[in-house]
Structures are given as C-alpha cells and as structure tokens.
Design an enzyme around this catalytic site. Structure first.
Site, short mmCIF file in Angstrom:
data_model
loop_
_atom_site.label_atom_id
_atom_site.label_comp_id
_atom_site.label_asym_id
_atom_site.label_seq_id
_atom_site.Cartn_x
_atom_site.Cartn_y
_atom_site.Cartn_z
N HIS A 306 0.86 -1.19 0.00
CA HIS A 306 0.00 0.00 0.00
C HIS A 306 0.89 1.23 0.00
CE1 HIS A 306 -3.19 2.80 1.13
NE2 HIS A 306 -4.02 1.85 0.79
N ASP A 364 -7.92 -5.32 0.02
CA ASP A 364 -8.36 -6.19 -1.08
C ASP A 364 -7.98 -7.65 -0.90
OD1 ASP A 364 -7.64 -3.36 -3.01
OD2 ASP A 364 -9.62 -4.28 -2.82
C1 SDX Z 1 -6.27 0.05 -2.84
O1 SDX Z 1 -4.45 4.51 -1.99
C2 SDX Z 1 -5.41 3.93 -1.36
O2 SDX Z 1 -5.81 4.29 -0.27
C3 SDX Z 1 -6.01 2.74 -2.13
C4 SDX Z 1 -7.01 1.90 -1.34
C5 SDX Z 1 -8.29 2.65 -1.06
O3 SDX Z 1 -9.01 2.26 -0.14
O4 SDX Z 1 -8.63 3.57 -1.87
O5 SDX Z 1 -6.45 1.47 -0.12
C6 SDX Z 1 -7.42 0.67 -2.16
O6 SDX Z 1 -6.00 0.40 -3.96
C7 SDX Z 1 -5.41 -0.92 -2.09
C8 SDX Z 1 -4.16 -1.38 -2.91
C9 SDX Z 1 -4.62 -2.52 -3.82
N1 SDX Z 1 -3.58 -2.86 -4.79
C10 SDX Z 1 -2.95 -4.05 -4.71
O7 SDX Z 1 -3.10 -4.87 -3.80
C11 SDX Z 1 -2.04 -4.33 -5.91
C12 SDX Z 1 -0.69 -4.89 -5.41
N2 SDX Z 1 0.02 -3.83 -4.69
C13 SDX Z 1 0.77 -2.92 -5.42
O8 SDX Z 1 0.91 -2.97 -6.77
C14 SDX Z 1 1.44 -1.80 -4.66
O9 SDX Z 1 1.77 -2.25 -3.42
C15 SDX Z 1 0.63 -0.54 -4.58
C16 SDX Z 1 0.20 -0.06 -5.94
C17 SDX Z 1 -0.58 -0.76 -3.74
C18 SDX Z 1 1.49 0.53 -3.91
O10 SDX Z 1 2.52 0.77 -4.77
P1 SDX Z 1 3.63 1.89 -4.42
O11 SDX Z 1 3.32 2.60 -3.17
O12 SDX Z 1 3.85 2.71 -5.64
O13 SDX Z 1 4.84 1.01 -4.08
P2 SDX Z 1 5.90 0.53 -5.12
O14 SDX Z 1 5.21 -0.01 -6.34
O15 SDX Z 1 6.92 1.61 -5.30
O16 SDX Z 1 6.55 -0.72 -4.34
C19 SDX Z 1 7.62 -0.53 -3.42
C20 SDX Z 1 8.43 -1.82 -3.54
C21 SDX Z 1 8.85 -2.12 -4.96
O17 SDX Z 1 10.02 -2.92 -4.89
P3 SDX Z 1 11.49 -2.16 -4.96
O18 SDX Z 1 11.46 -1.31 -6.23
O19 SDX Z 1 11.60 -1.35 -3.70
O20 SDX Z 1 12.49 -3.30 -5.03
O21 SDX Z 1 7.63 -2.94 -3.15
C22 SDX Z 1 7.42 -3.82 -4.26
C23 SDX Z 1 7.75 -3.02 -5.50
O22 SDX Z 1 8.21 -3.87 -6.54
N3 SDX Z 1 6.00 -4.18 -4.20
C24 SDX Z 1 5.53 -5.41 -4.40
C25 SDX Z 1 4.14 -5.31 -4.18
N4 SDX Z 1 3.81 -4.05 -3.88
C26 SDX Z 1 4.97 -3.34 -3.90
N5 SDX Z 1 6.15 -6.57 -4.74
C27 SDX Z 1 5.35 -7.65 -4.84
N6 SDX Z 1 4.01 -7.66 -4.63
C28 SDX Z 1 3.38 -6.50 -4.30
N7 SDX Z 1 2.07 -6.49 -4.10
#
Ligand code: SDX
Length: 429
Positions: A306, A364
């Site tokens: 998140h 989720d």
């Molecule tokens: C919702 O914003 C809100 O409040 C949203 C929400 C709401 O109520 O409105 O809470 C609802 O959208 C919840 C989130 C649902 N999405 C997912 O579950 C999809 C999977 N998660 C992600 O794709 C990700 O975690 C995000 C999009 C939620 C957040 O992404 P960020 O903050 O941009 O983080 P990032 O992509 O920069 O990740 C940081 C690191 C990265 O690795 P490094 O570059 O540091 O090596 O963490 C890794 C990412 O590759 N990473 C994951 C991951 N999420 C982040 N690796 C594997 N699996 C994951 N799910």
C-alpha cells in the site's frame, strides 16, 4: 510563532515558505508561491510527498495502521454502526442521532429507483461486457436525466445529487450484474435495509421469494463501511480533479469508478482472487512468492502492499474477521481459497522481501474471498467497491466545492521533449 521552511536555490537565493499544521499527522510546507518566486516547479510523480488539499474527512496513519472517518476509528464504526450511519457521518461530519438517522434513511430509500429508460442503456452493452464498463457508462449517463439539479454551486443541488447517487448505486450495480447473467432486473424493495435491499436486487428472481440472511447482510454492510472512504487515493483524487473543472457530480463519480477499476487500485480484489485460483494449492505458494519477488516476472502479490500503510491495513484485519464469520455461517470454514490465503499471508509475512518493504495485506486481500462466499461473482468485486466508495467520493467532492481555496487542478511538468525545431516540407524529410 508561525513556522517557516527555507529553500536555498542553486543561485544562492533563499526563499521561505509557511509550514501549516493539521489536527494530527504530518505538517505541510505551503509551496504555492514557489514558481512565482523562483521559476522552479516541485517534482513529485505519483504524489509521494504531496498534500493535494486540506480535508476534515478521513485520516490515515500508515505507520501505525490507523484509519479514522471524521475522527472515529474504523474498528469502532465497523463494529457499532451500519453503512448508512457511516454515510451520514462522512457527509455531515458527525454520527446521526436516532431522528437524524431515520430522516436520512427515509430520504435515501425514496431515491433507490432509477428512471425506467435507464434500463434501456444496458441493452446497448454486450452481455459479456465487464460490469465495471457498464457502471462507468450508466453512472455517467445519470446526468442526462437530472438537468433539474446540476448546478454544483447550489448546496441544494449538491445535496440531492448526493442522495441520488448513494441511493441509486446499489440499483445500478445490481442491474449491471443481472444484465450480465441474463436475468430480469429486480426493483428495489424499500421496506428492506439498504444492504438487504441490494442483496435482494442482486440475488432474487421474480420466480420465487427471497429472504436475506441477516448474518450475510451484516457482513456485506460492514464491507461497505470498510470501503467507504480512504483519504486522497487515486480514484478520490480523480473525482476531485474532475470536479475542480465544475463537471457535474455524476460525471465525476463515473470518472472515479473508471480509475478504481485499475488492478493497482480497486481492481486488486478481483486480481487477488484470480491470483489465488492460479496458485491453486498451498504447495504452489513458494513458487508464486518467488515470482512475486522477481521484478522481471511482472507478477505481484495482489492484495499486498500500500502506498500509505507501511503497517497492517486495519481494514484487512476486519475483512479477515468478516471472512471467518461468513464462511462459518455458510459452513465453508474449510474453504480452499480462504485456507490458501491464510497460508499465503503467513508465508509472505515471514519473508524478508515483503517485511523489508513493509508490504502487508491490504483491504483487497480478503475482500474477494468473502464476496465470493456471499455469492458475488469475481467480475462484480470492484463494482461493490465502487458502490461503497461513492459516499466517500461525494463527501470529498462536496468538501472541495465548498472549500474557499478551491480552484481548478492544473499540475505542471518537467519537460524532456524536443527543443524548438522547424517543420521541413515532407519532400525534404
Ligand atoms: C487500494 O491509496 C489507497 O488508499 C487505495 C485503497 C483505497 O481504499 O482507496 O487502499 C485501495 O487500492 C489498495 C491497494 C490494492 N492494490 C494491490 O493490492 C495491488 C498490489 N500492490 C501494489 O501494486 C502496490 O503495493 C501498490 C500499488 C498498492 C502501492 O505501490 P507503491 O506505493 O507505488 O509502491 P511501489 O510499487 O513503489 O513498491 C515498493 C516496492 C517495490 O520494490 P522495490 O522497487 O523497492 O524493489 O515494493 C514492491 C515493488 O516492486 N512491491 C511489491 C508489491 N507491492 C509493492 N512486490 C510484490 N508484490 C506486491 N504487491
């Protein structure tokens, strides 16, 4: 004494900017005059360090795993209130007393029906269209039916639009489902509670009586509460930006639904269930986790991570509890996917890749399993999210319109394209 932040530019010039404090949470540096004073923009793609507005609606402490709606902890609201009470709270700033709640509920149920011609919109869609596509189209089209109350500068028009949207989203959501399965639309039954009415419109058929299961209705009502608002997330920011141009509320909510559809946002619940189906068995979890940690795999652990929560999303814990309740009520305590999700969560939370990146289950992760147990098809999961989030979008939209600082949102950019050059006639290129 007023706090200030100083910025020294490459030419040695130092500028000062006011620091503003909120009730709780991070202070902000007010940089609105930066470009005028310095010719510099700030650069913050994805808005990792940007407060886009001031708000009194929802507060999140991502490190502590805290979520407050108008100051009330989500845990208490989910346990002690129903969804329409929370709608009243988000829209009006305080929980209603008994008389205020009765009046609010009575107004909502008076708007649950949609114009009869709305049903003809659905026939323009393919039956196998994703219901979110239908929702985006039909909600946006509502503005074609309410010319009488589209003046966003009128508090009365804003209020009636709020009631119409909150009341009609369940009807439209259930119509999107019924159309996709070729069943007749069910009209709202106003003697039922908001959520029981929705479940009846979703699952009843004209051929037989339908009696909502109170435990399942309560569970879905709680799911609505958990999804109702969440500060300046992507879809809420979309609604605010669309609304900042003066667009009507139906068009703004339709834009919010479109943004929520993305798998990185509200579409994650659908993607999470598909992920669990693909993993299939606890024995395959290790292989999947390996792929989720491999940047080149393009695989993510859906329902994990998140932008704000760097601790447990408080909604995920409540959703897991709701999952237990529903599965127990339905005699599905040994549900294969639920057990798989529990195992996946445990393994991920013991893996340094996720722990070091502060990736925890979000709202989720379990919502898909409990919705599937309630009989809601996977393709409808994000529609349910949109139904519940509509009140949050409206509350944020109303707050923006009423904010004296309100102006059209118009970010700038760091331009890295071609410098000026002259067009050469095609024969000479
Ligand atoms: C919702 O914003 C809100 O409040 C949203 C929400 C709401 O109520 O409105 O809470 C609802 O959208 C919840 C989130 C649902 N999405 C997912 O579950 C999809 C999977 N998660 C992600 O794709 C990700 O975690 C995000 C999009 C939620 C957040 O992404 P960020 O903050 O941009 O983080 P990032 O992509 O920069 O990740 C940081 C690191 C990265 O690795 P490094 O570059 O540091 O090596 O963490 C890794 C990412 O590759 N990473 C994951 C991951 N999420 C982040 N690796 C594997 N699996 C994951 N799910």
């Amino acid at each position: 004494m007023d706090k200030k932040a100083s910025l020294t530019l490459p030419d040695g010039k130092t500028l000062e900017f006011p620091v503003m404090s909120g009730t709780i949470g991070p202070e902000v540096v007010d940089i609105r005059t930066l470009y005028g004073k310095s010719g510099y923009f700030t650069y913050d793609p994805g808005f990792l360090s940007t407060a886009s507005c001031n708000s009194t609606i929802t507060y999140i402490d991502g490190d502590a795993g805290v979520l407050l709606y108008r100051g009330y902890p989500i845990e208490q609201l989910a346990q002690q209130c129903d969804f329409l009470e929370v709608c009243y709270l988000l829209l009006n700033g305080d929980l209603p007393d008994a008389a205020e709640k009765a009046e609010f509920v009575n107004t909502v149920i008076r708007h649950t029906m949609v114009h009869e011609q709305i049903s003809r919109f659905f026939t323009g869609f393919r039956r196998d269209a994703h219901p979110m596509a239908t929702m985006v189209g039909v909600v946006g089209a509502l503005s074609a039916f309410y010319h009488d109350a589209l003046d966003i500068n009128s508090a009365e028009h804003r209020k009636i639009s709020a009631f119409r949207l909150i009341a009609k989203l369940p009807t439209i959501t259930s119509m999107a489902y019924k159309y996709s399965v070729g069943q007749p639309f069910m009209y709202p039954r106003n003697g039922l509670s908001y959520t029981a009415n929705f479940m009846r419109m979703m699952f009843a058929v004209p051929a037989e009586d339908y009696k909502p299961n109170d435990v399942l209705v309560r569970a879905l009502d709680r799911i609505f509460i958990l999804h109702a608002d969440h500060e300046q997330n992507a879809s809420t920011s979309t609604v605010r930006l669309a609304g900042s141009s003066g667009a009507n509320p139906y068009a703004c909510i339709s834009a919010g639904i479109a943004c929520l559809w993305g798998p990185a946002h509200g579409g994650a619940n659908e993607a999470c269930l598909q992920m669990l189906e693909e993993i299939g068995d606890v024995s395959k979890v290790g292989e999947f986790i390996r792929k989720a940690k491999d940047k080149n795999s393009g695989v993510r652990l859906m329902g994990f991570g998140h932008r704000v929560y760097k601790n447990h999303d408080p909604r995920a814990k409540l959703m897991r509890e709701t999952c237990h309740e529903v599965l127990d009520e339905l005699g599905l305590a040994n549900d294969r996917l639920f057990k798989l999700a529990i195992a996946l969560e445990k393994i991920a939370l013991e893996d340094d890749y996720f722990v070091s990146r502060k990736l925890y289950p979000n709202v989720d992760f379990y919502s898909g399993i409990v919705q599937r147990a309630l009989g809601i098809p996977v393709s409808m999961f994000t529609c349910i999210f949109a139904l519940a989030r509509t009140v949050g979008w409206i509350a944020q939209w109303q707050e923006m319109i009423s904010d004296r600082e309100y102006k059209i949102g118009r970010p700038r950019q760091l331009y890295r394209g071609a410098a000026r050059r002259e067009v050469v006639p095609i024969g000479q290129r």
